[in-house]
Design a protein around this motif. Structure first.
Motif, mmCIF file in Angstrom:
data_model
loop_
_atom_site.group_PDB
_atom_site.id
_atom_site.type_symbol
_atom_site.label_atom_id
_atom_site.label_comp_id
_atom_site.label_asym_id
_atom_site.label_seq_id
_atom_site.Cartn_x
_atom_site.Cartn_y
_atom_site.Cartn_z
ATOM 1 N N ILE A 49 51.502 -23.626 129.035
ATOM 2 C CA ILE A 49 51.044 -24.024 127.703
ATOM 3 C C ILE A 49 51.052 -22.819 126.761
ATOM 4 O O ILE A 49 51.512 -22.909 125.616
ATOM 5 C CB ILE A 49 49.629 -24.623 127.783
ATOM 6 C CG1 ILE A 49 49.628 -25.864 128.688
ATOM 7 C CG2 ILE A 49 49.094 -24.972 126.394
ATOM 8 C CD1 ILE A 49 48.244 -26.409 128.984
ATOM 9 N N ILE A 50 50.553 -21.696 127.247
ATOM 10 C CA ILE A 50 50.492 -20.477 126.429
ATOM 11 C C ILE A 50 51.887 -20.037 126.003
ATOM 12 O O ILE A 50 52.118 -19.686 124.843
ATOM 13 C CB ILE A 50 49.778 -19.355 127.214
ATOM 14 C CG1 ILE A 50 48.307 -19.710 127.439
ATOM 15 C CG2 ILE A 50 49.906 -18.017 126.483
ATOM 16 C CD1 ILE A 50 47.593 -18.796 128.404
ATOM 17 N N LYS A 51 52.824 -20.074 126.925
ATOM 18 C CA LYS A 51 54.191 -19.660 126.615
ATOM 19 C C LYS A 51 54.831 -20.599 125.589
ATOM 20 O O LYS A 51 55.580 -20.157 124.705
ATOM 21 C CB LYS A 51 55.026 -19.629 127.901
ATOM 22 C CG LYS A 51 56.387 -18.972 127.735
ATOM 23 C CD LYS A 51 57.082 -18.812 129.066
ATOM 24 C CE LYS A 51 58.427 -18.099 128.893
ATOM 25 N NZ LYS A 51 59.125 -17.943 130.195
ATOM 26 N N THR A 52 54.533 -21.885 125.703
ATOM 27 C CA THR A 52 55.059 -22.856 124.739
ATOM 28 C C THR A 52 54.506 -22.577 123.348
ATOM 29 O O THR A 52 55.247 -22.602 122.350
ATOM 30 C CB THR A 52 54.689 -24.285 125.169
ATOM 31 O OG1 THR A 52 55.193 -24.529 126.490
ATOM 32 C CG2 THR A 52 55.271 -25.307 124.211
ATOM 33 N N ILE A 53 53.214 -22.279 123.272
ATOM 34 C CA ILE A 53 52.592 -21.944 121.982
ATOM 35 C C ILE A 53 53.208 -20.674 121.417
ATOM 36 O O ILE A 53 53.497 -20.586 120.217
ATOM 37 C CB ILE A 53 51.067 -21.792 122.161
ATOM 38 C CG1 ILE A 53 50.438 -23.142 122.489
ATOM 39 C CG2 ILE A 53 50.428 -21.203 120.901
ATOM 40 C CD1 ILE A 53 49.001 -23.054 122.952
ATOM 41 N N ALA A 54 53.437 -19.687 122.285
ATOM 42 C CA ALA A 54 54.034 -18.423 121.838
ATOM 43 C C ALA A 54 55.440 -18.625 121.295
ATOM 44 O O ALA A 54 55.909 -17.848 120.438
ATOM 45 C CB ALA A 54 54.054 -17.423 122.990
ATOM 46 N N SER A 55 56.111 -19.688 121.757
ATOM 47 C CA SER A 55 57.459 -19.979 121.276
ATOM 48 C C SER A 55 57.464 -20.712 119.934
ATOM 49 O O SER A 55 58.512 -20.950 119.345
ATOM 50 C CB SER A 55 58.216 -20.814 122.313
ATOM 51 O OG SER A 55 57.735 -22.149 122.335
ATOM 52 N N GLY A 56 56.267 -21.116 119.473
ATOM 53 C CA GLY A 56 56.165 -21.780 118.181
ATOM 54 C C GLY A 56 55.959 -23.279 118.251
ATOM 55 O O GLY A 56 55.890 -23.952 117.219
ATOM 56 N N LEU A 57 55.850 -23.826 119.458
ATOM 57 C CA LEU A 57 55.641 -25.259 119.636
ATOM 58 C C LEU A 57 54.243 -25.514 120.169
ATOM 59 O O LEU A 57 53.726 -24.762 120.989
ATOM 60 C CB LEU A 57 56.674 -25.841 120.597
ATOM 61 C CG LEU A 57 58.140 -25.750 120.158
ATOM 62 C CD1 LEU A 57 59.043 -26.271 121.257
ATOM 63 C CD2 LEU A 57 58.359 -26.507 118.853
ATOM 64 N N GLU A 58 53.632 -26.619 119.714
ATOM 65 C CA GLU A 58 52.277 -26.952 120.140
ATOM 66 C C GLU A 58 52.205 -28.452 120.443
ATOM 67 O O GLU A 58 51.725 -29.248 119.641
ATOM 68 C CB GLU A 58 51.282 -26.573 119.040
ATOM 69 C CG GLU A 58 49.834 -26.670 119.457
ATOM 70 C CD GLU A 58 48.893 -26.292 118.327
ATOM 71 O OE1 GLU A 58 47.723 -26.706 118.400
ATOM 72 O OE2 GLU A 58 49.315 -25.611 117.360
ATOM 73 N N PRO A 59 52.684 -28.848 121.628
ATOM 74 C CA PRO A 59 52.711 -30.274 121.971
ATOM 75 C C PRO A 59 51.403 -30.759 122.600
ATOM 76 O O PRO A 59 50.695 -29.997 123.263
ATOM 77 C CB PRO A 59 53.849 -30.349 122.992
ATOM 78 C CG PRO A 59 53.800 -29.012 123.673
ATOM 79 C CD PRO A 59 53.347 -28.016 122.628
ATOM 80 N N TYR A 60 51.091 -32.022 122.375
ATOM 81 C CA TYR A 60 49.925 -32.650 122.983
ATOM 82 C C TYR A 60 50.328 -34.010 123.527
ATOM 83 O O TYR A 60 51.240 -34.665 123.011
ATOM 84 C CB TYR A 60 48.798 -32.827 121.961
ATOM 85 C CG TYR A 60 48.220 -31.514 121.502
ATOM 86 C CD1 TYR A 60 47.204 -30.900 122.220
ATOM 87 C CD2 TYR A 60 48.708 -30.890 120.366
ATOM 88 C CE1 TYR A 60 46.669 -29.688 121.812
ATOM 89 C CE2 TYR A 60 48.196 -29.670 119.950
ATOM 90 C CZ TYR A 60 47.173 -29.071 120.675
ATOM 91 O OH TYR A 60 46.661 -27.860 120.283
ATOM 92 N N ILE A 61 49.623 -34.422 124.577
ATOM 93 C CA ILE A 61 49.831 -35.755 125.133
ATOM 94 C C ILE A 61 48.843 -36.696 124.461
ATOM 95 O O ILE A 61 47.632 -36.596 124.668
ATOM 96 C CB ILE A 61 49.620 -35.759 126.656
ATOM 97 C CG1 ILE A 61 50.607 -34.802 127.332
ATOM 98 C CG2 ILE A 61 49.793 -37.175 127.215
ATOM 99 C CD1 ILE A 61 50.345 -34.618 128.818
ATOM 100 N N GLY A 62 49.345 -37.589 123.643
ATOM 101 C CA GLY A 62 48.480 -38.515 122.919
ATOM 102 C C GLY A 62 47.692 -37.815 121.828
ATOM 103 O O GLY A 62 47.663 -36.584 121.727
ATOM 104 N N SER A 63 47.051 -38.615 120.996
ATOM 105 C CA SER A 63 46.272 -38.067 119.874
ATOM 106 C C SER A 63 44.779 -38.336 120.034
ATOM 107 O O SER A 63 43.999 -38.099 119.115
ATOM 108 C CB SER A 63 46.764 -38.681 118.560
ATOM 109 O OG SER A 63 46.707 -40.093 118.612
ATOM 110 N N ASN A 64 44.389 -38.840 121.213
ATOM 111 C CA ASN A 64 42.971 -39.141 121.439
ATOM 112 C C ASN A 64 42.169 -37.836 121.527
ATOM 113 O O ASN A 64 42.658 -36.817 122.020
ATOM 114 C CB ASN A 64 42.799 -39.925 122.739
ATOM 115 C CG ASN A 64 43.348 -39.176 123.944
ATOM 116 O OD1 ASN A 64 44.520 -38.816 123.963
ATOM 117 N ND2 ASN A 64 42.525 -38.947 124.952
#
Length: 332
Positions: A182-197
């Protein structure tokens, strides 16, 4: 004479941190690893490396008697397996083998500490007014959680075992690999989430967890006592990412993936891995765990019995963690 401690899963994330802390406490450390484990980063440490016959209780008892352990902290386990049976074998059956051997062995054993997981209890509803207590009715949502719960139940049935059960929530820190994704994904500029709940989450920094594990060796508690472990705070779904972005000074593209889509991807990954020996990082159960509404837990028992005061709230722990990732070239 220094007291001897056996740490299983010693080359793993938690185990490796525990080795260093136990050495600092002046304990004579015996580190149990599999023959295939990579210990090149830890070989210089003044510990005794041992291999245990976990599948052979009689041989295992002799191995324990040979080294006369005062303490055992059982960190070894499987977090990725393909079937419930695979999880149960490693996390329950082998744990019970070790505990039975320890209870029967002629050794001066003072404590057997089993590192379980909050997953053994499972999550609660978002609007639940109570935190997850140590006596919460178990409702695990993954095969991993079910295997840890099975281990807890079977360990409590072993006569004369000086058992303490420790249930950490999501553990992070240097050398951790799952939250690092997750940290590496954020560092790449993307911030994905599963669902919006909305979600309520909890975390524990590895050094605080290790502090609890070592404190449990010296604390007088009823046999079979269980402790949930977190930093005592409740975090929103977005807290980890916000803290990470602020520390790294990153901007991200935030987006929410539909739960059915991610579940379909998990099922697809399971299919791909059907004929492989390893298990995928994402499967249908993992999606359920990641999307669970509320993992906030009470540490009141921990505070009362061990005087536990967390040293690392999430922001402080992440500052140290991200610095380590950068210094060791996990993040650029």
């Amino acid at each position: 004479m220094r007291k001897r401690i056996l740490i299983t899963g010693a080359s793993g994330f938690v185990g490796s941190h525990l080795i260093s802390a136990a050495l600092d406490e002046g304990l004579d450390v015996y580190a149990a690893v599999r023959p295939s484990s990579n210990i090149k980063d830890f070989e210089s440490l003044p510990v005794h490396w041992v291999n245990l016959s976990m599948a052979d209780p009689q041989k295992l008892q002799a191995e324990l008697e040979q080294n006369q352990y005062n303490f055992i902290i059982h960190c070894a386990g499987s977090t990725k397996a393909k079937t419930q049976r695979d999880y149960d074998y490693v996390n329950a059956e082998l744990s019970v083998n070790l505990a039975n051997a320890a209870a029967r062995a002629a050794i001066p054993l003072e404590k057997f500490v089993f590192v379980s997981s909050l997953a053994a209890l499972g999550p609660i509803g978002y609007h639940d007014n109570n935190l997850i207590e140590v006596n919460h009715v178990p409702r695990p949502v993954t095969a991993y959680g079910k295997s840890k719960l099975l281990a807890e139940k079977q360990l409590k049935e072993i006569p004369n075992l000086r058992l303490v059960i420790v249930r950490p929530t999501a553990v992070y820190g240097p050398r951790e690999k799952d939250i690092f994704i997750i940290i590496k994904t954020i560092a790449s500029g993307l911030e994905p989430y599963i669902g919006s709940n909305p979600q309520k989450l909890s975390f524990i920094y590895v050094k605080d967890l290790v502090k609890v594990l070592l404190a449990s060796l010296q604390t007088t508690t009823p046999i079979g006592s269980s402790y949930n472990v977190s930093d005592g705070a409740v975090y929103s779904k977005y807290a980890l990412a916000e803290i990470t972005k602020n520390i790294l000074k990153k901007k991200t593209f935030k987006f929410h993936l539909p739960i059915p889509l991610v579940s379909l991807l998990g099922a697809f990954m399971e299919l791909i891995y059907t004929f492989r020996s390893d298990a995928p990082a994402l499967n249908k159960e993992k999606v359920a765990e990641l999307n669970a509404e509320n993992w906030s837990c009470s540490i009141s028992a921990l505070k009362q019995d061990m005087n536990f005061i967390p040293d690392y709230p999430l922001k402080k722990g992440m500052e140290e963690t991200l610095l380590w990732y950068k210094q060791n070239n996990w993040l650029t």
